[in-house]
Design an enzyme around this catalytic site. Structure first.
Site, PDB file in Angstrom:
ATOM      1  CB  THR A  28      11.807   8.161 -14.270  1.00 47.98           C
ATOM      2  OG1 THR A  28      13.014   7.809 -13.602  1.00 47.98           O
ATOM      3  CG2 THR A  28      12.097   9.222 -15.300  1.00 47.98           C
ATOM      4  CB  ALA A  43       3.703   0.829  -6.502  1.00 45.14           C
ATOM      5  N   GLY A  59       0.821  -1.216   0.000  1.00 44.32           N
ATOM      6  CA  GLY A  59       0.000   0.000   0.000  1.00 44.32           C
ATOM      7  C   GLY A  59       0.850   1.258   0.000  1.00 44.32           C
ATOM      8  CB  SER A 114       2.579  -5.104   6.684  1.00 43.29           C
ATOM      9  OG  SER A 114       3.235  -4.952   7.907  1.00 43.29           O
ATOM     10  CE  LYS A 166      10.481  17.883 -11.586  1.00 48.24           C
ATOM     11  NZ  LYS A 166      10.730  16.442 -11.518  1.00 48.24           N
ATOM     12  CB  ALA A 187      10.077  15.233  -7.861  1.00 51.30           C
ATOM     13  CB  ILE A 233       5.674   8.455  -9.544  1.00 48.32           C
ATOM     14  CG1 ILE A 233       6.106   8.368  -8.076  1.00 48.32           C
ATOM     15  CG2 ILE A 233       4.170   8.628  -9.657  1.00 48.32           C
ATOM     16  CD1 ILE A 233       5.873   9.634  -7.259  1.00 48.32           C
TER      17      ILE A 233
HETATM   18  C1  LIG Z   1      15.721   7.844  -2.349  1.00 45.39           C
HETATM   19  C2  LIG Z   1      14.544   7.728  -3.250  1.00 45.39           C
HETATM   20  C3  LIG Z   1      13.979   8.881  -3.781  1.00 45.39           C
HETATM   21  C4  LIG Z   1      12.905   8.781  -4.668  1.00 45.39           C
HETATM   22  N1  LIG Z   1      12.388   9.910  -5.247  1.00 45.39           N
HETATM   23  C5  LIG Z   1      11.451   9.785  -6.213  1.00 45.39           C
HETATM   24  C6  LIG Z   1      10.911  10.922  -6.876  1.00 45.39           C
HETATM   25  O1  LIG Z   1      11.244  12.064  -6.575  1.00 45.39           O
HETATM   26  N2  LIG Z   1       9.992  10.718  -7.849  1.00 45.39           N
HETATM   27  C7  LIG Z   1       9.561   9.474  -8.182  1.00 45.39           C
HETATM   28  O2  LIG Z   1       8.777   9.333  -9.122  1.00 45.39           O
HETATM   29  N3  LIG Z   1       9.997   8.401  -7.517  1.00 45.39           N
HETATM   30  C8  LIG Z   1      10.914   8.514  -6.556  1.00 45.39           C
HETATM   31  N4  LIG Z   1      11.347   7.410  -5.882  1.00 45.39           N
HETATM   32  C9  LIG Z   1      10.679   6.139  -6.097  1.00 45.39           C
HETATM   33  C10 LIG Z   1       9.368   6.114  -5.299  1.00 45.39           C
HETATM   34  O3  LIG Z   1       9.643   6.356  -3.928  1.00 45.39           O
HETATM   35  C11 LIG Z   1       8.687   4.768  -5.453  1.00 45.39           C
HETATM   36  O4  LIG Z   1       8.584   4.451  -6.809  1.00 45.39           O
HETATM   37  C12 LIG Z   1       7.298   4.814  -4.888  1.00 45.39           C
HETATM   38  O5  LIG Z   1       7.297   5.304  -3.579  1.00 45.39           O
HETATM   39  C13 LIG Z   1       6.668   3.449  -4.923  1.00 45.39           C
HETATM   40  O6  LIG Z   1       7.128   2.632  -3.904  1.00 45.39           O
HETATM   41  P1  LIG Z   1       6.403   1.256  -3.716  1.00 45.39           P
HETATM   42  O7  LIG Z   1       4.964   1.494  -3.513  1.00 45.39           O
HETATM   43  O8  LIG Z   1       6.813   0.374  -4.823  1.00 45.39           O
HETATM   44  O9  LIG Z   1       7.070   0.671  -2.380  1.00 45.39           O
HETATM   45  P2  LIG Z   1       6.853   1.026  -0.833  1.00 45.39           P
HETATM   46  O10 LIG Z   1       6.486   2.435  -0.594  1.00 45.39           O
HETATM   47  O11 LIG Z   1       8.050   0.488  -0.143  1.00 45.39           O
HETATM   48  O12 LIG Z   1       5.588   0.149  -0.418  1.00 45.39           O
HETATM   49  C14 LIG Z   1       5.671  -1.224  -0.181  1.00 45.39           C
HETATM   50  C15 LIG Z   1       4.393  -1.716   0.436  1.00 45.39           C
HETATM   51  O13 LIG Z   1       4.452  -3.130   0.546  1.00 45.39           O
HETATM   52  C16 LIG Z   1       4.042  -3.509   1.841  1.00 45.39           C
HETATM   53  N5  LIG Z   1       4.698  -4.754   2.205  1.00 45.39           N
HETATM   54  C17 LIG Z   1       5.976  -5.121   1.980  1.00 45.39           C
HETATM   55  N6  LIG Z   1       6.214  -6.339   2.501  1.00 45.39           N
HETATM   56  C18 LIG Z   1       5.066  -6.756   3.045  1.00 45.39           C
HETATM   57  C19 LIG Z   1       4.674  -7.928   3.747  1.00 45.39           C
HETATM   58  N7  LIG Z   1       5.523  -8.913   4.012  1.00 45.39           N
HETATM   59  N8  LIG Z   1       3.408  -7.995   4.193  1.00 45.39           N
HETATM   60  C20 LIG Z   1       2.512  -7.003   3.943  1.00 45.39           C
HETATM   61  N9  LIG Z   1       2.834  -5.888   3.279  1.00 45.39           N
HETATM   62  C21 LIG Z   1       4.093  -5.754   2.855  1.00 45.39           C
HETATM   63  C22 LIG Z   1       4.472  -2.342   2.730  1.00 45.39           C
HETATM   64  O14 LIG Z   1       3.737  -2.328   3.920  1.00 45.39           O
HETATM   65  C23 LIG Z   1       4.125  -1.173   1.829  1.00 45.39           C
HETATM   66  O15 LIG Z   1       2.756  -0.865   1.968  1.00 45.39           O
HETATM   67  C24 LIG Z   1      12.385   7.503  -4.978  1.00 45.39           C
HETATM   68  C25 LIG Z   1      12.919   6.361  -4.391  1.00 45.39           C
HETATM   69  C26 LIG Z   1      13.997   6.459  -3.544  1.00 45.39           C
HETATM   70  C27 LIG Z   1      14.570   5.213  -2.935  1.00 45.39           C
END
Ligand SMILES: Cc1cc2nc3c(=O)[nH]c(=O)nc-3n(C[C@H](O)[C@H](O)[C@H](O)COP(=O)(O)OP(=O)(O)OC[C@H]3O[C@@H](n4cnc5c(N)ncnc54)[C@H](O)[C@@H]3O)c2cc1C
Length: 496
Positions: A342, A16, A13, A39, A78, A50, A344
């Protein structure tokens, strides 16, 4: 076997997970059940603030009201990224979402400018770009224009936590079921290896026909359960850690992201309505965590609002982003540097592609193959654009020297050399960065073409100067009517 996909389970959650839930429920909600498992103990990565202009297509597809979106996510506008010290310390340039001059068939504006610059004209290519003019004057308005010369492409900076919550409310209204719980095990069908269920710590099982892995960097399903390989790009993109910290807002909210080069990495500064997002992306070979902390905190320029958080990462991509009945979206699908915001966008294109190729009546290898080809191409083009920033630099520090001297993908070398020799930039299918983006970064990183298109010689010297002067004047025309960025935010949000 009945292959029909009736129930989709989204694992995670973060940005993504909730973007996927929102888009799937909006477009396919009448045909599938959607459950999202996340979780609270693990939480989300909490960065990613961004964006780039195509985010507006997501908002449009979801039918979001822009005023509400900006208010709820504490967003700012932006128009560009400013790169400080990326080519040489003390100098900077902008990569804006705009385009210089007026577009013209066969011979783009830059060729006229290159010819004039060679003859001693001292303007920069950015002087002909409305995004740049507004960014540096700290202005913004949603211009209603008939002439595309004044079109101003823009994106947003937003609070990642608020954005996730906003999309969660949206998705739940559309019928998405949210289950809180830690996934401890993943059940696979012993015959075809497909995922059949998630086993939660509580002992409950969440079953589904199709799974979207939005579990973040760990790739709980795609990598851990299915063992999908990962292609590491660390030899081209040497940063492997980030440190993030929010800080108090500045008096003025800039309408652009800042990316500031340091000897062992680079720092981002993202201005929001209520605070700044800051971070340092660095190579652990060049900065220890303690050094990184001291660089980051000493360069904040406003009070930190929390302790810095360290985020280790690996750049590269999951090889088969669609494997069996799992599609990886978000960080589970791979990660490229946040340099050009990139990730998001890659979430957005992955969901769009999944919806386009949605396997209503069963997973067909051809669909999977098509999906994987496209996602690979998309990642590789972005990768090359990001490498470009690192590779073309004239700095002396060890980290920068190494990225300057490294061998880069052949396609990138070709693109740089073509520009250097002729001023020409080709747009590639599937590359989200078009000619104006490549132009700005290559010029900004110190490549001045040796030649230009022959059509630029169709004017005499005086006509050429006149053309440039008129173009600059035309671009400046709306500036007086455009309010300060903060004024725009206040008026726009208040008006809702
Ligand atoms: C340093 C940094 C800077 C960034 N800056 C940018 C930016 O400026 N612009 C941009 O477009 N992107 C940026 N990104 C990328 C962006 O942060 C991610 O693409 C975006 O937040 C999506 O993350 P996610 O949802 O894939 O993962 P997460 O936010 O990590 O979410 C993972 C989810 O999975 C759940 N989960 C994991 N394991 C379990 C389990 N065992 N049981 C139940 N639930 C679980 C967690 O609870 C959480 O809800 C950046 C990334 C980094 C590392």
């Amino acid at each position: 076997m009945n292959d029909r996909i009736r129930k989709v389970v989204i694992v995670g959650g973060g940005t993504a997970g909730w973007m996927t839930a929102a888009m799937l429920s909006r477009i396919l909600g009448s045909q599938i059940d959607i459950e999202l498992v996340e979780s609270d103990d693990i939480g989300v990565i909490g960065v990613g603030e961004a964006t780039i202009p195509p985010i507006q297509k997501v908002n449009a597809a979801l039918g979001l009201d822009e005023r509400e979106f900006i208010r709820e996510t504490k967003a700012s506008i932006k128009l560009a990224i400013k790169f400080d010290g990326w080519c040489v310390p003390g100098e900077g340039y902008f990569h804006t979402f705009g385009a210089p001059g007026r577009s013209q068939a066969f011979c783009h504006f830059q060729h006229f400018w290159i010819r004039a610059a060679k003859a001693g004209n001292e303007t920069t290519i950015w002087d002909y770009d409305l995004n740049y003019l507004c960014a540096t004057a700290n202005k913004f308005a949603k211009l209603q224009v008939e002439d595309p010369v004044w079109e101003m492409q823009y994106a947003y900076h937003f609070d990642a936590g608020l954005y996730g919550q906003y999309l969660r409310r949206y998705s739940e209204r559309k019928g998405v079921r949210r289950t809180e719980g830690l996934i401890e095990d993943v059940r696979l069908d012993p015959e075809d290896g497909q995922v059949t269920a998630l086993v939660l710590k509580s002992g409950d099982e969440v079953k589904g026909d199709f799974f979207v892995d939005c579990s973040g960097i760990r790739g709980l399903l795609i990598r851990q359960a299915l063992g999908t390989d990962f292609e590491d790009w660390g030899h081209w993109l040497p940063c492997d850690r980030a440190m993030a910290v929010p800080s108090e807002r500045f008096e003025t909210t800039l309408p652009y992201t800042r990316s500031i080069a340091h000897p062992g990495g680079w720092q981002w500064r993202i201005p929001l309505q209520h605070r700044n997002g800051n971070g340092l992306v660095y190579s652990s070979e060049h900065y220890s965590d303690d050094e990184a902390r001291s660089v980051l905190l000493s360069k904040l320029e406003s009070e930190p609002l929390a302790d810095p958080v360290i985020i280790p990462f690996r750049t590269g991509r999951t090889l088969r982003q669609w494997n069996r009945n799992v599609v990886a979206v978000g960080l589970s699908s791979g990660f490229l540097e946040p340099l050009e915001s990139t990730s998001i966008h890659l979430i957005q294109t992955a969901i769009t592609r999944l919806i386009t190729y949605f396997p209503h009546n069963g997973i067909r290898p051809k669909l999977v193959d098509q999906y994987n080809r496209e996602s690979r191409a998309e990642f590789e083009y972005i990768r090359d654009f990001i490498i470009l920033h690192y590779h073309l630099n004239e700095r002396d520090d060890g980290f920068w020297k190494r990225t300057r001297e490294m061998e880069v993908p052949e396609r990138l070398t070709h693109k740089i050399e073509l520009f250097r020799e002729t001023g020409t930039i080709t747009n590639e299918h599937m590359d989200i960065f078009l000619e104006p983006s490549w132009l700005q970064v290559m010029l900004g990183q110190g490549v001045m073409p040796r030649d230009y298109h022959p059509l630029a010689d169709s004017l005499n010297d005086q006509q050429l100067e006149e053309k440039l002067r008129m173009t600059q004047q035309t671009k400046m025309q709306p500036m007086d009517r455009i309010p300060a960025h903060d004024e725009f935010l206040e008026m726009f949000c208040k008006a809702s």
